[in-house]
Design an enzyme around this catalytic site. Structure first.
Site, PDB file in Angstrom:
ATOM      1  NE  ARG B 136      -1.240   2.520   3.163  1.00 23.82           N
ATOM      2  CZ  ARG B 136      -1.201   3.292   4.287  1.00 23.82           C
ATOM      3  NH1 ARG B 136      -2.088   2.966   4.996  1.00 23.82           N
ATOM      4  NH2 ARG B 136      -0.032   2.925   4.870  1.00 23.82           N
ATOM      5  CG  HIS B 295     -36.177   7.350  26.009  1.00 21.37           C
ATOM      6  ND1 HIS B 295     -35.153   7.344  25.258  1.00 21.37           N
ATOM      7  CD2 HIS B 295     -36.794   8.891  26.032  1.00 21.37           C
ATOM      8  CE1 HIS B 295     -35.474   8.592  25.144  1.00 21.37           C
ATOM      9  NE2 HIS B 295     -35.962   9.231  25.072  1.00 21.37           N
TER      10      HIS B 295
END
Lengths: 384, 384
Positions: B136, B295
């Site tokens: 790379r 919630h």
């Protein structure tokens, strides 16, 4: 995008109270409000006065402190809560209503027409009782709501001519930056009112999404100190500051007392009972630590090489870590110079190798490195 | 965007070692490599073998473990480092070179033509010595480099026909999602090689930027466990997983052993000597904690209401916090039911108020809440 116009609504005293470890006393709330004001957030959002008797008293007391930051409270969109909120003397009331089918079916159980009917009644009531109250209406779970439902809700409520600010909320933290840009842009084109964005951070995009909202024309961003809130929280204040600072450091430095950022974080971390993560934005201990030899070498020449943020602007300092195997000869030479030790480059090279080899075998401290440098210097002086 | 194709390059054992608190022993490195392999990252990047004698031995040993993950090392682009790296037996070598004017002037001091000359020599050398090595080449500080310089570097090196993957690095963490998308897209249109993205997190956009890179055609994303790295680090592995999971849970569950995520994080946190932040993605203690009454009520009906991520898929469980002033009657009723206490809705309402008022005055524990419920039940039974 101009950063002079936007405002921070810090919700450490509302959303932050929903963090699993947070349980603020009245004293905590007052101190945190003062500290947020010292930093200079434009708005402080506090827990609904309907939550508990003390929450009601604290909300009233914070509203009466005469802070420069405006005080908002965040309530369910119903008349009962609205009546209590109006009496607290806050500067503004933030209303919200879930608009996704999930929240409509499994949360509050109301249809879109029912939401509009209730919201109209509540908004009209608050405005009649207290015309100066700055009103915001937010859809909850905006990114799992139908666009047609959202627009119907925003446009109908806008037509009342009362609301100052509309809210968009990524309640479960799923939106991507493009999705946020698109929705905010549509709302920006549909109303001339302010737009607030509330980003949960479940998928790590809260800061980028908040930035995306600003790019699309949002005017207000919700934050909390350390990002605390329900589940893993919302946009962390220091993260938003870091994001915006790199784009326009002068404006950010003018708008906020950046030197107060660390104090504010230390206070909240202390009151929640959690440590500040070492890699938290700007004020984490690691944020201005340079370690790899290649980095320290360049930073010693010009700090901009590996720093997008100037620690000076936040009253912070950078540091160089030398006591490890990734250290380099330039960093070691710099330390020798600081210690007043005159060593040539081959001596520095050999001391650097010695430190790397020792670091392979044990945990070195900065004091160890100084000792090695000093004893090498003495030995070399004696031998010469 | 298909998630079947992309790969994670976990750099906890390279970038992570540049975190201020990290100083891994050989044993740490081996255990972390095993744990990353168990989770299933496609690549493990380890510290350059040139850094210290032990680092060289450890690199060789990790390369010989026969892990499913490919082993990469990350070295400066020079012949001396390349010679050492080739001898370690790693699957791939990651080369990098700073291309911004800041790094060219204050870091390595090389011009673009010099960079190309050196890179060509190093790449050709490695390829001759070890044709199977996956190479790379990455520019460093890509987002402060001139686009013309970047393209000249990438295209010239691509013409050698050796490089398998090109890297783009947001080295100081300043890029926005749009900037990442644009640069990756240009590179995507300029080469058919793989594209790797490395995002520092100084301004909180590392996860969103990594996602943006994938949208634009990147194939490999760099991560570290807990996001550790130089300064405040890079894309946190769990954050990237959370981001991608919400878009395609099935593919993510097939590609990675999601149940290993917590173990991996506990191991690394332990070896670095830092706590896992309570609000870290997915595996933080708070991630599946539900607190506000509104919630918990909805979650009890359908967990999707306030959860974008299913904790089951990660071997985790959700919890409901009841011992605080934000609690609600549905959550209290649920707990009463769990405890086998038959209480009607007005009784639940009054117990909820009692808990809220007590929470105003003291830090309640879950055991307190259970005691209140049980003693209320006994009292009500006696009175009836």
């Amino acid at each position: 995008m101009s950063l002079t116009q936007f405002s921070i609504i810090d919700s450490t005293l509302r959303e932050g109270e929903q963090f699993y470890g947070a349980n603020f006393s009245s004293e905590d709330r007052l101190e945190i409000a003062q500290s947020l004001n010292n930093f200079g957030v434009e708005y402080i959002e506090v827990t609904s006065p309907c939550v508990s008797p003390q929450s009601r008293q604290d909300c009233q007391q914070i509203a009466r402190l005469g802070l420069h930051s405006k005080i908002l409270t965040h309530i369910r969109c119903n008349l009962e809560d609205a009546k209590i909120a109006v009496d607290t003397g806050v500067d503004g009331i933030n209303l919200f209503f879930g608009t996704s089918s999930l929240l409509r079916q499994f949360g509050h159980g109301k249809s879109i027409p029912q939401i509009l009917e209730i919201a109209t009644e509540v908004i009209t009531f608050i405005h009649e009782q207290s015309p100066a109250t700055e009103l915001r209406f937010s859809t909850e779970d905006s990114f799992r709501s139908e666009l047609s439902d959202l627009l119907r809700v925003y446009l109908t409520i806008d037509s009342l001519g009362i609301i100052k600010r509309f809210g968009i909320a990524d309640t479960v933290g799923i939106a991507t930056p493009n999705q946020v840009f698109n929705l905010v842009q549509i709302l920006r084109q549909s109303t001339d009112k302010d737009i607030e964005f509330h980003a949960h951070n479940d998928t790590g995009c809260a800061i980028a999404n908040s930035y995306s909202a600003l790019e699309a024309g949002a005017t207000h961003i919700d934050t909390t100190v350390l990002g605390i809130g329900e589940r893993n929280g919302i946009t962390p204040l220091a993260g938003l500051i870091a994001r915006l600072y790199t784009l326009d450091p002068e404006t950010l430095s003018r708008k906020y007392h950046l030197h107060e950022l660390l104090n504010l974080h230390q206070l909240v971390a202390n009151r929640v009972g959690i440590p500040i993560p070492a890699n938290h934005y700007i004020i984490g201990e690691a944020s201005f630590c340079h370690k790899a030899g290649i980095h320290t070498q360049a930073i010693l020449n010009n700090s901009k090489t590996y720093e997008a943020i100037d620690p000076d602007d936040f009253g912070l300092t950078r540091s160089f870590l030398l006591n490890h195997k990734l250290t380099g000869k330039h960093a070691i030479a710099y330390r020798a110079q600081q210690l007043g030790l005159n060593l040539d480059s081959s001596q520095i090279q050999s001391i650097t190798q010695k430190i790397k080899t020792l670091a392979d075998q044990q945990q070195l401290t900065p004091a160890h490195v100084d000792e090695i440098l000093q004893s090498s210097f003495i030995q070399l002086t004696v031998n010469s």
